[in-house]
Design an enzyme around this catalytic site. Structure first.
Site, PDB file in Angstrom:
ATOM      1  N   ASP A 241      -7.049   4.032  -4.510  1.00  0.00           N
ATOM      2  CA  ASP A 241      -7.667   3.896  -3.186  1.00  0.00           C
ATOM      3  C   ASP A 241      -8.257   5.280  -2.886  1.00  0.00           C
ATOM      4  O   ASP A 241      -8.502   6.046  -3.837  1.00  0.00           O
ATOM      5  CB  ASP A 241      -6.634   3.462  -2.127  1.00  0.00           C
ATOM      6  CG  ASP A 241      -7.283   2.961  -0.832  1.00  0.00           C
ATOM      7  OD1 ASP A 241      -7.731   1.806  -0.794  1.00  0.00           O
ATOM      8  OD2 ASP A 241      -7.368   3.731   0.148  1.00  0.00           O
TER       9      ASP A 241
ATOM     10  N   LYS B 180       0.873  -1.181   0.000  1.00  0.00           N
ATOM     11  CA  LYS B 180       0.000   0.000   0.000  1.00  0.00           C
ATOM     12  C   LYS B 180       0.901   1.220   0.000  1.00  0.00           C
ATOM     13  O   LYS B 180       2.023   1.164   0.511  1.00  0.00           O
ATOM     14  CB  LYS B 180      -0.876   0.019   1.260  1.00  0.00           C
ATOM     15  CG  LYS B 180      -2.145   0.808   1.094  1.00  0.00           C
ATOM     16  CD  LYS B 180      -3.215  -0.038   0.446  1.00  0.00           C
ATOM     17  CE  LYS B 180      -4.473   0.733   0.161  1.00  0.00           C
ATOM     18  NZ  LYS B 180      -5.577  -0.187  -0.213  1.00  0.00           N
TER      19      LYS B 180
HETATM   20  P1  NDP Z   1     -12.922   7.402  -2.719  1.00  0.00           P
HETATM   21  O1  NDP Z   1     -11.858   8.420  -2.523  1.00  0.00           O
HETATM   22  O2  NDP Z   1     -13.468   7.198  -4.078  1.00  0.00           O
HETATM   23  O3  NDP Z   1     -14.147   7.686  -1.749  1.00  0.00           O
HETATM   24  C1  NDP Z   1     -13.965   7.758  -0.377  1.00  0.00           C
HETATM   25  C2  NDP Z   1     -15.289   8.082   0.275  1.00  0.00           C
HETATM   26  O4  NDP Z   1     -15.164   7.942   1.674  1.00  0.00           O
HETATM   27  C3  NDP Z   1     -15.731   9.506   0.033  1.00  0.00           C
HETATM   28  O5  NDP Z   1     -17.114   9.565   0.044  1.00  0.00           O
HETATM   29  C4  NDP Z   1     -15.124  10.225   1.217  1.00  0.00           C
HETATM   30  O6  NDP Z   1     -15.752  11.453   1.547  1.00  0.00           O
HETATM   31  C5  NDP Z   1     -15.331   9.211   2.310  1.00  0.00           C
HETATM   32  N1  NDP Z   1     -14.296   9.381   3.339  1.00  0.00           N
HETATM   33  C6  NDP Z   1     -12.957   9.314   3.176  1.00  0.00           C
HETATM   34  N2  NDP Z   1     -12.321   9.558   4.325  1.00  0.00           N
HETATM   35  C7  NDP Z   1     -13.288   9.799   5.228  1.00  0.00           C
HETATM   36  C8  NDP Z   1     -13.261  10.114   6.595  1.00  0.00           C
HETATM   37  N3  NDP Z   1     -12.114  10.243   7.271  1.00  0.00           N
HETATM   38  N4  NDP Z   1     -14.465  10.265   7.214  1.00  0.00           N
HETATM   39  C9  NDP Z   1     -15.645  10.160   6.545  1.00  0.00           C
HETATM   40  N5  NDP Z   1     -15.708   9.873   5.238  1.00  0.00           N
HETATM   41  C10 NDP Z   1     -14.550   9.688   4.595  1.00  0.00           C
HETATM   42  O7  NDP Z   1     -12.320   6.044  -2.135  1.00  0.00           O
HETATM   43  P2  NDP Z   1     -12.761   4.532  -2.417  1.00  0.00           P
HETATM   44  O8  NDP Z   1     -14.219   4.455  -2.615  1.00  0.00           O
HETATM   45  O9  NDP Z   1     -11.859   3.993  -3.448  1.00  0.00           O
HETATM   46  O10 NDP Z   1     -12.365   3.839  -1.045  1.00  0.00           O
HETATM   47  C11 NDP Z   1     -13.272   3.735   0.042  1.00  0.00           C
HETATM   48  C12 NDP Z   1     -12.807   2.628   0.972  1.00  0.00           C
HETATM   49  O11 NDP Z   1     -12.768   1.394   0.241  1.00  0.00           O
HETATM   50  C13 NDP Z   1     -11.405   2.785   1.555  1.00  0.00           C
HETATM   51  O12 NDP Z   1     -11.375   2.201   2.846  1.00  0.00           O
HETATM   52  C14 NDP Z   1     -10.541   1.945   0.618  1.00  0.00           C
HETATM   53  O13 NDP Z   1      -9.359   1.514   1.241  1.00  0.00           O
HETATM   54  C15 NDP Z   1     -11.489   0.793   0.344  1.00  0.00           C
HETATM   55  N6  NDP Z   1     -11.239   0.023  -0.859  1.00  0.00           N
HETATM   56  C16 NDP Z   1     -11.118   0.612  -2.079  1.00  0.00           C
HETATM   57  C17 NDP Z   1     -10.919  -0.165  -3.203  1.00  0.00           C
HETATM   58  C18 NDP Z   1     -10.861   0.417  -4.572  1.00  0.00           C
HETATM   59  O14 NDP Z   1     -10.746  -0.357  -5.528  1.00  0.00           O
HETATM   60  N7  NDP Z   1     -10.961   1.724  -4.744  1.00  0.00           N
HETATM   61  C19 NDP Z   1     -10.772  -1.619  -3.104  1.00  0.00           C
HETATM   62  C20 NDP Z   1     -10.986  -2.153  -1.783  1.00  0.00           C
HETATM   63  C21 NDP Z   1     -11.191  -1.348  -0.714  1.00  0.00           C
HETATM   64  P3  NDP Z   1     -14.977  12.827   1.264  1.00  0.00           P
HETATM   65  O15 NDP Z   1     -15.027  12.980  -0.224  1.00  0.00           O
HETATM   66  O16 NDP Z   1     -15.733  13.850   2.007  1.00  0.00           O
HETATM   67  O17 NDP Z   1     -13.582  12.659   1.778  1.00  0.00           O
HETATM   68  O1  2IT Z   2      -7.793  -1.950  -0.834  1.00  0.00           O
HETATM   69  C1  2IT Z   2      -7.723  -2.411  -1.993  1.00  0.00           C
HETATM   70  O2  2IT Z   2      -7.847  -3.618  -2.211  1.00  0.00           O
HETATM   71  C2  2IT Z   2      -7.492  -1.489  -3.096  1.00  0.00           C
HETATM   72  N1  2IT Z   2      -7.416  -0.286  -2.869  1.00  0.00           N
HETATM   73  C3  2IT Z   2      -7.324  -2.010  -4.489  1.00  0.00           C
HETATM   74  C4  2IT Z   2      -5.909  -2.459  -4.717  1.00  0.00           C
HETATM   75  C5  2IT Z   2      -5.577  -2.835  -6.140  1.00  0.00           C
HETATM   76  O3  2IT Z   2      -4.386  -3.106  -6.361  1.00  0.00           O
HETATM   77  O4  2IT Z   2      -6.447  -2.870  -7.014  1.00  0.00           O
END
Ligand code: NDP
Ligand code: 2IT
Length: 451
Positions: A171, A131
């Site tokens: 992420d 990461k």
């Molecule tokens: P994005 O940046 O697209 O979206 C994040 C969302 O979470 C936004 O709505 C954001 O609101 C909110 N958020 C972030 N930080 C906070 C906080 N401290 N408190 C409240 N709300 C918060 O990220 P992703 O959707 O990609 O990721 C979301 C989660 O999923 C993370 O935990 C990530 O690690 C996990 N994840 C992502 C993957 C991927 O493929 N993208 C894969 C697997 C897991 P705001 O805009 O106001 O910050």
């Molecule tokens: O938390 C996760 O699994 C991710 N942010 C996606 C990682 C990836 O390599 O696609």
């Protein structure tokens, strides 16, 4: 724990980690979450019953930290801190996302990279865990500022990654726009066109369905959980947090499966719609978040919903399903109590470690099926793995093929959780995912010797 201690004990493994890095609470939390199940399992099997194996499992192979200088649109100079934690490459090249958020520090990235090792193992694909990211806040920054930041970040990182060594992806704060800029700079510096990042645009090697994969996979997994518990997806009332990549496609698939999505959120607050969000509402949210980069509160003016400060968990709405898709530790014990009092049937983590340990304990106590992120959100990295395969053979697969693979992988992960987590007809997904993820990594570590 001394390096040569012969007795394997959870407390000693955790104490050693705490002593080495006392200021890394999220990392310690993730260690406990996994090792509480893995250590007792390992202690009862001579092949894994070695403290040294756990010393290796809990120590990253390599951590890179670098300065990221960038200049804003007013000519002001800034210095951010960039990182990459390469936790394990024992079952494949390091793989995992990049996060751009002011809360990024080594503790957060070590927790995420450690979780990623087990998640990637569960996918069945040959990927190690990593990461990275930066303590940079993209909020309110122009496109030009984001591009300059990404270029500077890649200039600091390019020497440490590669299609055979470490393949970053998105992420929080890193989506297709950022991956495009990062890829462009890598290609420019190295003069190579390769699968060094995943989540690329389809025009330059990205896999179809990678943007959708985490959210869709989360719903495929949730459906398996509900089936296993004899419950229905159709008509179920769902609370979703977040409104980013994961939350958006979780919402899309939930609606498609006949569920009623009552909420979405961002860090300012949440929207609530008693009748359930429609596809048109979600189209608005996606344009708002992905193009206009606005706040979820703006939905109030666009369609019939209410907006509140805080998170959706304490709203007190009757809901069968909670899908936290925002960030770590966003759902605590009080939230868990409120959810349980309001008819909760299952929880699946779209985000990484969004439920606090106390919240998870309550779910276990009330026998509510709880799927940890490493199982439930593994669809994203799985399709990243499929993107790597497509890049290696210089081919692009159809949406149907990728979706079939995603379905199969999520089903297989569910079966692994069942195999190692089922007792008396109920499945402890946290235990099953931790042990199944561990076995493959530990076997590879043992086979490869003390390296
Ligand atoms: P994005 O940046 O697209 O979206 C994040 C969302 O979470 C936004 O709505 C954001 O609101 C909110 N958020 C972030 N930080 C906070 C906080 N401290 N408190 C409240 N709300 C918060 O990220 P992703 O959707 O990609 O990721 C979301 C989660 O999923 C993370 O935990 C990530 O690690 C996990 N994840 C992502 C993957 C991927 O493929 N993208 C894969 C697997 C897991 P705001 O805009 O106001 O910050
Ligand atoms: O938390 C996760 O699994 C991710 N942010 C996606 C990682 C990836 O390599 O696609």
């Amino acid at each position: 724990m001394s390096e040569n201690s012969t007795e394997l004990s959870l407390e000693q493994v955790l104490e050693r980690a705490r002593m080495r890095d006392p200021h890394q609470p999220e990392f310690h939390q993730a260690l406990h979450e996994v090792l509480q199940w893995v250590v007792p399992f390992a202690a009862s099997r001579p092949v894994y019953n070695h403290p040294a194996l756990f010393s290796k499992l809990t120590e990253p192979e390599r951590i890179i930290q670098f300065r990221v200088p960038w200049t804003d649109d007013d000519g002001q100079e800034h210095i951010s801190r960039g990182y990459r934690v390469q936790f394990s490459s024992v079952i494949g090249p390091c793989k995992g996302g990049l996060r751009f958020h002011p809360s990024v520090n080594l503790s957060v990235l070590k927790f995420l990279a450690f979780e990623q090792v087990f998640k990637n193992s569960l996918t069945g694909l040959p990927m190690g865990g990593a990461k990275g990211g930066a303590d940079f806040s993209p909020k309110g920054r122009s496109d030009a500022e984001i591009m300059r930041f990404c270029q500077s970040f890649m200039t600091g990182l390019y020497n440490h990654i590669g299609p055979e060594t470490d393949i970053p992806a998105g992420d929080i704060g890193v989506g297709s726009r950022e991956i495009g800029y990062l890829f462009g700079q890598y290609r420019r510096i190295t003069g190579t066109f390769s699968g060094v990042l995943t989540g690329k645009g389809e025009a330059f090697g990205g896999s179809i369905l990678r943007p959708e994969a985490t959210g869709y996979g989360l719903l495929y997994f949730t459906k398996e959980m509900l089936d296993a518990a004899g419950k229905q997806m159709d008509g179920i009332r769902v609370l979703i947090s977040g409104s980013g990549n994961v939350a958006q496609f979780a919402c899309r698939k939930a609606i498609e499966m006949g569920a009623k999505v009552l909420s979405m959120s961002d860090s300012d607050g949440y929207i609530f719609k008693e009748e359930g969000l429609t596809d048109e509402d979600l189209d608005f949210i996606m344009e708002l978040k992905n193009e206009k980069r606005g706040r979820i509160k703006a939905c109030q003016e666009a369609f019939a919903c209410s907006w509140y400060e805080g998170t959706p968990w304490r709203h007190g709405a009757k809901a069968g399903l909670a899908l936290p898709c925002a960030t770590q530790n966003e759902l605590d014990a009080d939230d868990a109590r409120t959810l349980i009092e309001n008819g909760l049937l299952a929880v699946a983590e779209g985000a990484n470690m969004p439920c606090t340990e106390k919240a998870v304990k309550l779910f276990h106590k009330h026998q509510i099926p709880f799927a940890p992120g490493k199982a439930a959100n593994a669809g994203g990295v799985s399709v990243s793995g499929l993107e790597m395969s497509q890049n290696s053979i210089r081919m692009s697969w159809s949406a149907e093929r990728v979706d079939d693979e995603l379905h199969r992988i999520m089903h297989d992960i569910h079966e692994k959780c069942r195999s190692f987590g089922e007792t008396d007809g109920s499945i402890n997904y946290e235990k099953g995912a931790a042990i199944a993820g561990f076995i493959k990594v530990a076997d590879a570590m043992i086979a490869q010797g003390h390296v």
